[in-house]
Design a protein around this motif. Sequence first.
Motif, mmCIF file in Angstrom:
data_model
loop_
_atom_site.group_PDB
_atom_site.id
_atom_site.type_symbol
_atom_site.label_atom_id
_atom_site.label_comp_id
_atom_site.label_asym_id
_atom_site.label_seq_id
_atom_site.Cartn_x
_atom_site.Cartn_y
_atom_site.Cartn_z
ATOM 1 N N ASP A 1 0.852 -1.384 -0.258
ATOM 2 C CA ASP A 1 0.146 -0.030 -0.126
ATOM 3 C C ASP A 1 1.022 1.207 0.023
ATOM 4 O O ASP A 1 0.458 2.326 -0.644
ATOM 5 N N LYS A 2 2.136 1.352 0.757
ATOM 6 C CA LYS A 2 3.056 2.376 0.708
ATOM 7 C C LYS A 2 3.529 2.678 -0.582
ATOM 8 O O LYS A 2 3.639 3.669 -1.041
ATOM 9 N N ILE A 3 3.710 1.438 -1.138
ATOM 10 C CA ILE A 3 4.504 1.566 -2.543
ATOM 11 C C ILE A 3 3.494 2.146 -3.642
ATOM 12 O O ILE A 3 3.722 2.931 -4.193
ATOM 13 N N ILE A 4 2.391 1.689 -3.877
ATOM 14 C CA ILE A 4 1.291 2.352 -4.332
ATOM 15 C C ILE A 4 1.076 3.590 -4.216
ATOM 16 O O ILE A 4 0.805 4.379 -5.189
ATOM 17 N N ASN A 5 0.894 3.920 -3.126
ATOM 18 C CA ASN A 5 0.453 5.464 -2.823
ATOM 19 C C ASN A 5 1.756 6.376 -3.255
ATOM 20 O O ASN A 5 1.516 7.366 -3.693
ATOM 21 N N THR A 6 2.973 5.633 -2.816
ATOM 22 C CA THR A 6 4.125 6.602 -3.176
ATOM 23 C C THR A 6 4.240 6.569 -4.719
ATOM 24 O O THR A 6 4.560 7.766 -5.153
ATOM 25 N N ALA A 7 4.014 5.670 -5.535
ATOM 26 C CA ALA A 7 4.223 5.565 -6.792
ATOM 27 C C ALA A 7 2.934 6.570 -7.544
ATOM 28 O O ALA A 7 3.374 7.189 -8.341
ATOM 29 N N LYS A 8 1.865 6.692 -6.797
ATOM 30 C CA LYS A 8 0.914 7.346 -7.416
ATOM 31 C C LYS A 8 1.156 9.022 -7.122
ATOM 32 O O LYS A 8 0.966 9.774 -8.107
ATOM 33 N N TYR A 9 1.723 9.283 -5.997
ATOM 34 C CA TYR A 9 2.458 10.684 -5.826
ATOM 35 C C TYR A 9 3.355 11.141 -6.759
ATOM 36 O O TYR A 9 3.353 11.918 -7.206
ATOM 37 N N TYR A 10 4.105 10.111 -7.151
ATOM 38 C CA TYR A 10 5.450 10.435 -7.953
ATOM 39 C C TYR A 10 4.936 10.422 -9.318
ATOM 40 O O TYR A 10 5.413 11.213 -10.207
ATOM 41 N N THR A 11 3.755 10.020 -9.550
ATOM 42 C CA THR A 11 3.178 9.958 -11.077
ATOM 43 C C THR A 11 1.904 11.026 -11.178
ATOM 44 O O THR A 11 1.207 10.928 -12.147
ATOM 45 N N GLY A 12 1.594 11.620 -10.166
ATOM 46 C CA GLY A 12 0.451 12.695 -10.002
ATOM 47 C C GLY A 12 -0.729 11.805 -9.968
ATOM 48 O O GLY A 12 -1.796 12.641 -10.808
ATOM 49 N N SER A 13 -0.905 10.534 -10.109
ATOM 50 C CA SER A 13 -2.139 9.684 -10.033
ATOM 51 C C SER A 13 -2.587 9.723 -11.349
ATOM 52 O O SER A 13 -3.556 9.809 -11.645
ATOM 53 N N LYS A 14 -1.675 10.026 -12.518
ATOM 54 C CA LYS A 14 -2.315 10.166 -13.776
ATOM 55 C C LYS A 14 -2.207 8.814 -14.736
ATOM 56 O O LYS A 14 -2.637 8.861 -15.938
ATOM 57 N N LEU A 15 -1.424 7.962 -14.122
ATOM 58 C CA LEU A 15 -0.988 6.781 -14.853
ATOM 59 C C LEU A 15 -1.603 5.544 -14.251
ATOM 60 O O LEU A 15 -1.776 5.400 -13.016
ATOM 61 N N GLN A 16 -1.778 4.514 -15.113
ATOM 62 C CA GLN A 16 -1.893 3.179 -14.630
ATOM 63 C C GLN A 16 -0.787 2.578 -14.220
ATOM 64 O O GLN A 16 0.261 2.664 -14.760
ATOM 65 N N LEU A 17 -0.897 1.859 -13.165
ATOM 66 C CA LEU A 17 0.289 1.335 -12.282
ATOM 67 C C LEU A 17 -0.170 -0.387 -11.986
ATOM 68 O O LEU A 17 -1.260 -0.554 -11.771
#
Length: 172
Positions: free
Chosen positions: A31-47
């Motif tokens: 959960d921490k990984i996906i939330n941080t990845a969303k932060y890094y990508t501005g929640s604009k990309l599929q992950l």
Amino acid sequence: MGLFKNLFKVVEKKQFPPIPRWRPDTPNDIDKIINTAKYYTGSKLQLAVFKFGTVALLTKQVDDIEGEAKKILNSIYNFHADFKPKLMDDGNYLIEYNQPAFTIVFKDEQEDYWDYINKNHRGGVCNDEVLINSRGQQNVFDTTGKVCLFGRAKMFMDAQSPQVVKIFNPFI
């Protein structure tokens, strides 16, 4: 015949794709990984996040996020797992690969597991692999290099047994 025994060298078959010996056994907070990845990508990309923490990002909208993420990881694994570290604004390291994927090594992970990372980092280098640091030195690792080998070893674990455990899709 005894005269020739030392003239011929047995050539060992090189393993491809190369696999490091190190298999980090530290926990992954998905959960921490996906939330941080969303932060890094501005929640604009599929992950897609794999079991050991590798994140694949889809630069174009797709229907089969998991399938495309596995293709990305496979293309890293079956080409060469070059990596580039990036220190993020939150103190975490982002280890980028030659395809749209990365591993995050969190600042607290670096601190909590430093002795483990420092002791085991050489096992993150694959057989016959030469990694060159920013000073042109071969297989000489500073703190950043050791942290990157830790993160990249997790990517290798994901690539050997790809299991997507979390998906983020901003389009639904």
